[in-house]
Design an enzyme around this catalytic site. Structure first.
Site, PDB file in Angstrom:
ATOM      1  CB  THR B 145      49.109  24.826  74.849  1.00 40.72           C
ATOM      2  OG1 THR B 145      48.708  23.898  75.865  1.00 40.72           O
ATOM      3  CG2 THR B 145      48.531  26.182  75.213  1.00 40.72           C
ATOM      4  CB  SER B 187      48.622  28.350  84.085  1.00 41.97           C
ATOM      5  OG  SER B 187      49.087  28.312  82.740  1.00 41.97           O
ATOM      6  CE1 TYR B 189      52.614  28.558  77.153  1.00 42.06           C
ATOM      7  CE2 TYR B 189      51.661  26.730  78.368  1.00 42.06           C
ATOM      8  CZ  TYR B 189      52.200  27.243  77.206  1.00 42.06           C
ATOM      9  OH  TYR B 189      52.326  26.445  76.098  1.00 42.06           O
ATOM     10  CG  HIS B 190      47.804  26.533  79.900  1.00 41.55           C
ATOM     11  ND1 HIS B 190      48.238  26.133  81.138  1.00 41.55           N
ATOM     12  CD2 HIS B 190      48.276  25.617  79.030  1.00 41.55           C
ATOM     13  CE1 HIS B 190      48.940  25.006  81.011  1.00 41.55           C
ATOM     14  NE2 HIS B 190      48.984  24.678  79.745  1.00 41.55           N
ATOM     15  CE  LYS B 193      51.604  29.145  73.817  1.00 39.24           C
ATOM     16  NZ  LYS B 193      52.497  29.096  72.658  1.00 39.24           N
TER      17      LYS B 193
HETATM   18  N1  LIG Z   1      57.379  21.945  75.151  1.00 45.32           N
HETATM   19  C1  LIG Z   1      56.128  21.531  75.225  1.00 45.32           C
HETATM   20  O1  LIG Z   1      55.810  20.492  75.815  1.00 45.32           O
HETATM   21  C2  LIG Z   1      55.044  22.328  74.571  1.00 45.32           C
HETATM   22  C3  LIG Z   1      53.729  21.859  74.646  1.00 45.32           C
HETATM   23  C4  LIG Z   1      52.704  22.614  74.050  1.00 45.32           C
HETATM   24  C5  LIG Z   1      53.015  23.783  73.380  1.00 45.32           C
HETATM   25  N2  LIG Z   1      54.299  24.226  73.316  1.00 45.32           N
HETATM   26  C6  LIG Z   1      54.558  25.481  72.641  1.00 45.32           C
HETATM   27  O2  LIG Z   1      55.570  25.350  71.687  1.00 45.32           O
HETATM   28  C7  LIG Z   1      56.377  26.512  71.642  1.00 45.32           C
HETATM   29  C8  LIG Z   1      57.830  26.111  71.845  1.00 45.32           C
HETATM   30  O3  LIG Z   1      57.959  25.450  73.100  1.00 45.32           O
HETATM   31  P1  LIG Z   1      59.367  25.045  73.640  1.00 45.32           P
HETATM   32  O4  LIG Z   1      59.188  23.937  74.586  1.00 45.32           O
HETATM   33  O5  LIG Z   1      60.308  24.909  72.513  1.00 45.32           O
HETATM   34  O6  LIG Z   1      59.722  26.361  74.494  1.00 45.32           O
HETATM   35  P2  LIG Z   1      61.142  27.038  74.785  1.00 45.32           P
HETATM   36  O7  LIG Z   1      60.967  27.941  75.937  1.00 45.32           O
HETATM   37  O8  LIG Z   1      62.195  25.995  74.874  1.00 45.32           O
HETATM   38  O9  LIG Z   1      61.388  27.875  73.450  1.00 45.32           O
HETATM   39  C9  LIG Z   1      60.798  29.130  73.210  1.00 45.32           C
HETATM   40  C10 LIG Z   1      61.848  30.003  72.516  1.00 45.32           C
HETATM   41  O10 LIG Z   1      61.275  31.274  72.235  1.00 45.32           O
HETATM   42  C11 LIG Z   1      62.195  32.285  72.609  1.00 45.32           C
HETATM   43  N3  LIG Z   1      61.433  33.502  72.934  1.00 45.32           N
HETATM   44  C12 LIG Z   1      60.545  33.697  73.952  1.00 45.32           C
HETATM   45  N4  LIG Z   1      60.076  34.954  73.934  1.00 45.32           N
HETATM   46  C13 LIG Z   1      60.655  35.576  72.875  1.00 45.32           C
HETATM   47  C14 LIG Z   1      60.575  36.887  72.349  1.00 45.32           C
HETATM   48  N5  LIG Z   1      59.811  37.848  72.922  1.00 45.32           N
HETATM   49  N6  LIG Z   1      61.317  37.200  71.249  1.00 45.32           N
HETATM   50  C15 LIG Z   1      62.102  36.259  70.663  1.00 45.32           C
HETATM   51  N7  LIG Z   1      62.227  34.994  71.130  1.00 45.32           N
HETATM   52  C16 LIG Z   1      61.502  34.660  72.236  1.00 45.32           C
HETATM   53  C17 LIG Z   1      62.963  31.714  73.783  1.00 45.32           C
HETATM   54  O11 LIG Z   1      64.235  32.325  73.951  1.00 45.32           O
HETATM   55  C18 LIG Z   1      63.063  30.242  73.403  1.00 45.32           C
HETATM   56  O12 LIG Z   1      64.249  29.978  72.668  1.00 45.32           O
HETATM   57  C19 LIG Z   1      55.882  27.432  72.739  1.00 45.32           C
HETATM   58  O13 LIG Z   1      55.098  28.454  72.190  1.00 45.32           O
HETATM   59  C20 LIG Z   1      55.064  26.536  73.610  1.00 45.32           C
HETATM   60  O14 LIG Z   1      54.005  27.223  74.224  1.00 45.32           O
HETATM   61  C21 LIG Z   1      55.318  23.521  73.901  1.00 45.32           C
END
Ligand SMILES: NC(=O)c1ccc[n+]([C@@H]2O[C@H](COP(=O)([O-])OP(=O)(O)OC[C@H]3O[C@@H](n4cnc5c(N)ncnc54)[C@H](O)[C@@H]3O)[C@@H](O)[C@H]2O)c1
Ligand SMILES: NC(=O)c1ccc[n+]([C@@H]2O[C@H](COP(=O)([O-])OP(=O)(O)OC[C@H]3O[C@@H](n4cnc5c(N)ncnc54)[C@H](O)[C@@H]3O)[C@@H](O)[C@H]2O)c1
Lengths: 406, 406
Positions: B145, B187, B189-190, B193
């Site tokens: 992120t 945070s 969460y951040h 990462k």
């Molecule tokens: N959505 C955004 O705006 C955004 C922005 C920056 C970075 N990201 C990063 O991109 C990635 C995907 O984001 P997203 O929005 O699709 O999130 P999301 O929460 O919709 O998807 C994450 C998926 O990972 C699965 N998961 C979590 N922990 C797990 C584990 N221990 N074992 C197996 N599966 C697991 C969840 O069930 C979910 O399906 C994340 O790592 C997030 O940090 C997202």
């Protein structure tokens, strides 16, 4: 002060507990005794005969009338239990030793890597989260390692945690800023201490926790003023290939008439501190807490540096042992300089015991005295650092394969 | 290519899976479905009606003849199961989305902090350890992120992961070095990462793993070319106070005639990318793998930056909604500039969809179309960032207390 010593049954934790108890503090040990379990896993034991923590506390009470309380809690797994403990006891200071601390152990197999990361990161984070949640304004003193700095690729003296650098702004003008020293850990264990640093930075900034991180060198020496007071208060002495530091392994090799095995050229420089000084540093750090809102206070807790081969020669000189050079299982630079700042502890009054002064006592009072307890099969052990290195064979000084490693 | 998509049931994971399947790759989803469980925990649901992962895969097969395989594995807990899976399937690339990704969720309570650290660090580390152990030479592409950079206190443009700085050597001479950008996550969460970054650095250096880390901005938009092909392939759309990004929340507020609630002055600048571009970037990164022994390749995966209040005004302009200013629950600078480099993806041919072009479609095709499914009680939710802020009361635009928060 009411002080919780997390990992207080360990090698540095135990003498710290005694030192602080003697100084009049109310000391609580929190430990899951995992280190003793790892002895069992590896089939090794401390050179010095070591009693149970409960027995040690009983003897200390008998000797001094002071109580040290022991609480069996796994900080990485039992978050709710630790939180309840904090709520009940509200310590004013928390000293955090409770991590898996051997680099070779952390690199043994994937299971050991996974365990080390899981144990160390969760233990540290659980402590921080519980402090915030319970609203306890304790000073947290953590034992980190010089290893977070990694190999000194930068060619600068190693500062106490923060490095001044010049950064170009948008308009090209350069401004000086202090940043956390760019970490380059060399093992999974050291890596967990780099992760800890980020956790501390966050919780100091977001929640105003008061945190001191001590980047410690290799601790040597067995006795402190307190552990000397009774045979059963003696500290542990590890010499196996996982937990034995390079110095302890030399001492044991010399004691049993085995050559001192130096890996590679022995040109790696390491930082050292005597356990008595380590305990004293922790006390000094306790008395010099940061304020709420301050950044994490970082000290380098070491008093001298030596090349490994110079250490070997020093011990060879005292004991008549030979020195043998073997290939290096670690993935690291063959030769490195290490110039480390430690002005802060010196300014607070630390008066170090040097290796040159204290080593002979270790040779005589510890290594020779308990030489009959040495398990000779443990003397050449080593963990491979990568899959390729891990499958190498350890050879004795004459080149005979001793055992498959990894 | 045989590709494992960890977290392939999520918001960015699912359209990535479809995109790569359509491009002819053999795609495997690994997910523990924790995100769906969190919906249940919070009592919220996607605005768009979302089918089970099994049903979605079945529909995709019906429509295209292509198979997407789903494997229920918890990466943070089931290390041995994942290792066995890797040994059996030997993917050539692994895309790692599988983390708890909401900053507000990660700050809700201590339980949520502990869960987020435990889940994210162990998931990432288990993947790395299993790759080394099985000897799989897959390219690992991780979703990081922009938040690892933290508030741009430095006043320099945000580079792609590595920052050039001048460091004074022992003799005073200054030398330029590239270092990992000094992280300042805002945070828990951040922060996870930021921890991931250190894990990647170590495993690239020690074991030669080939790793790309994508520092992604806020992903907006719902449809991609593939999700459009069937009503039941639609992507999720989160608008609750934990998972709903600022943009999604504005869209929903506008759709139900609620004022757009801006926290603080709305002067915080954020980086954005459309989900179609995000999917495309991942494909570009897959085709541009680092070599064994290279440092971690870091891209900034974002295409434009906007101040929050400008976003609000943009949506207000399209929909006629009002804008209301509320106190900020996050501990962050009120106003910040954000100048972000993203040259690498542009050089690889990325042609971004801008908010100005794509936002109206979101308003009409998603927010208005599904407005009847909005749970209005979720619109003002917020998690406190510290204990003091956490106990604040959330107020509606007229100052009426809506509910206690934290
Ligand atoms: N959505 C955004 O705006 C955004 C922005 C920056 C970075 N990201 C990063 O991109 C990635 C995907 O984001 P997203 O929005 O699709 O999130 P999301 O929460 O919709 O998807 C994450 C998926 O990972 C699965 N998961 C979590 N922990 C797990 C584990 N221990 N074992 C197996 N599966 C697991 C969840 O069930 C979910 O399906 C994340 O790592 C997030 O940090 C997202
Ligand atoms: N010994 C050294 O040379 C040295 C050098 C630098 C830094 N350090 C650091 O100092 C600290 C103490 O080192 P040591 O040599 O005393 O190590 P040690 O292994 O002897 O002691 C650590 C103690 O922590 C306990 N522990 C581990 N995980 C725990 C958990 N999850 N919950 C509760 N207790 C747990 C163990 O049972 C053990 O008693 C460590 O953090 C280490 O990294 C030590």
């Amino acid at each position: 002060m009411r002080i919780a010593v997390l990992g207080g049954d360990g090698f540095v934790g135990w003498p710290t507990v005694l030192h602080l108890s003697e100084a009049g503090h109310e000391v609580h040990i929190i430990d899951n005794l995992s280190r003793r379990w790892i002895d069992t896993e590896l089939g090794v034991q401390s050179l010095t005969p070591m009693d149970s923590v409960q027995e040690r506390c009983r003897i200390w009470h008998e000797l001094t009338g002071r109580r040290i309380r022991f609480h069996l809690i796994d900080l990485a797994r039992d978050y709710e239990i630790f939180k309840a403990w904090l709520t009940e006891h509200r310590p004013e200071a928390i000293i955090h030793f409770a991590e898996q601390r051997a680099a070779p152990y952390s690199m043994k197999t994937d299971r050991h890597k996974v365990y080390t990361v899981n144990n160390n990161v969760n233990a540290t984070h659980n402590v921080l989260a519980a402090m915030v949640e319970t609203g306890i304004d304790a000073h947290l003193v953590h034992l980190g390692t010089m290893g977070v700095y990694g190999y000194s690729t930068i060619g600068a003296a190693i500062p106490e945690g923060y490095l001044p650098v010049d950064i170009a702004k948008l308009d090209g003008e350069k401004v000086e800023q202090e940043i956390l020293y760019p970490t380059r850990p060399g093992s999974v264990y050291h890596m967990t201490k780099s992760l800890d640093q980020i956790l501390f930075q966050f919780y100091a900034q977001n929640d105003g926790l008061r945190i001191t991180d001590l980047h410690q060198g290799i601790v040597w020496g067995t006795h402190t003023a307190q552990t000397r007071r009774h045979a059963q208060l003696i500290n542990r002495f590890d010499y196996d290939g996982d937990y034995g530091t390079v110095l302890n392994r030399f001492l044991i090799q010399a004691a049993i008439g085995y050559p001192l095995t130096v890996h590679g050229t022995g040109g790696q420089t390491r930082a050292f501190i005597h356990v008595q000084d380590s305990v004293r540093c922790i006390e000094l750090a306790l008395g010099d807490a940061p304020e709420r809102g301050d950044r994490v206070k970082i000290f380098n807790q070491m008093t001298e540096t030596h090349r490994v081969r110079d250490l070997a020669e020093m011990i060879a000189g005292m004991t008549g042992a030979k020195v043998a050079y073997l290939p290096n299982p670690r993935k690291e630079a063959a030769e490195n300089d290490l110039i480390v700042k430690n002005d802060q502890f010196l300014a607070l009054g630390l008066d170090p015991t040097t290796l040159a002064e204290g080593l002979l006592e270790e040779v005589v009072e510890v290594a020779k005295k308990f030489a009959h307890r040495v398990d000779r099969s443990r003397v050449p052990a080593v963990s491979g650092w990568t899959r390729e290195l891990g499958s190498r064979v350890e050879r004795d000084p004459e080149g005979k394969a001793l055992r498959e490693v990894g």
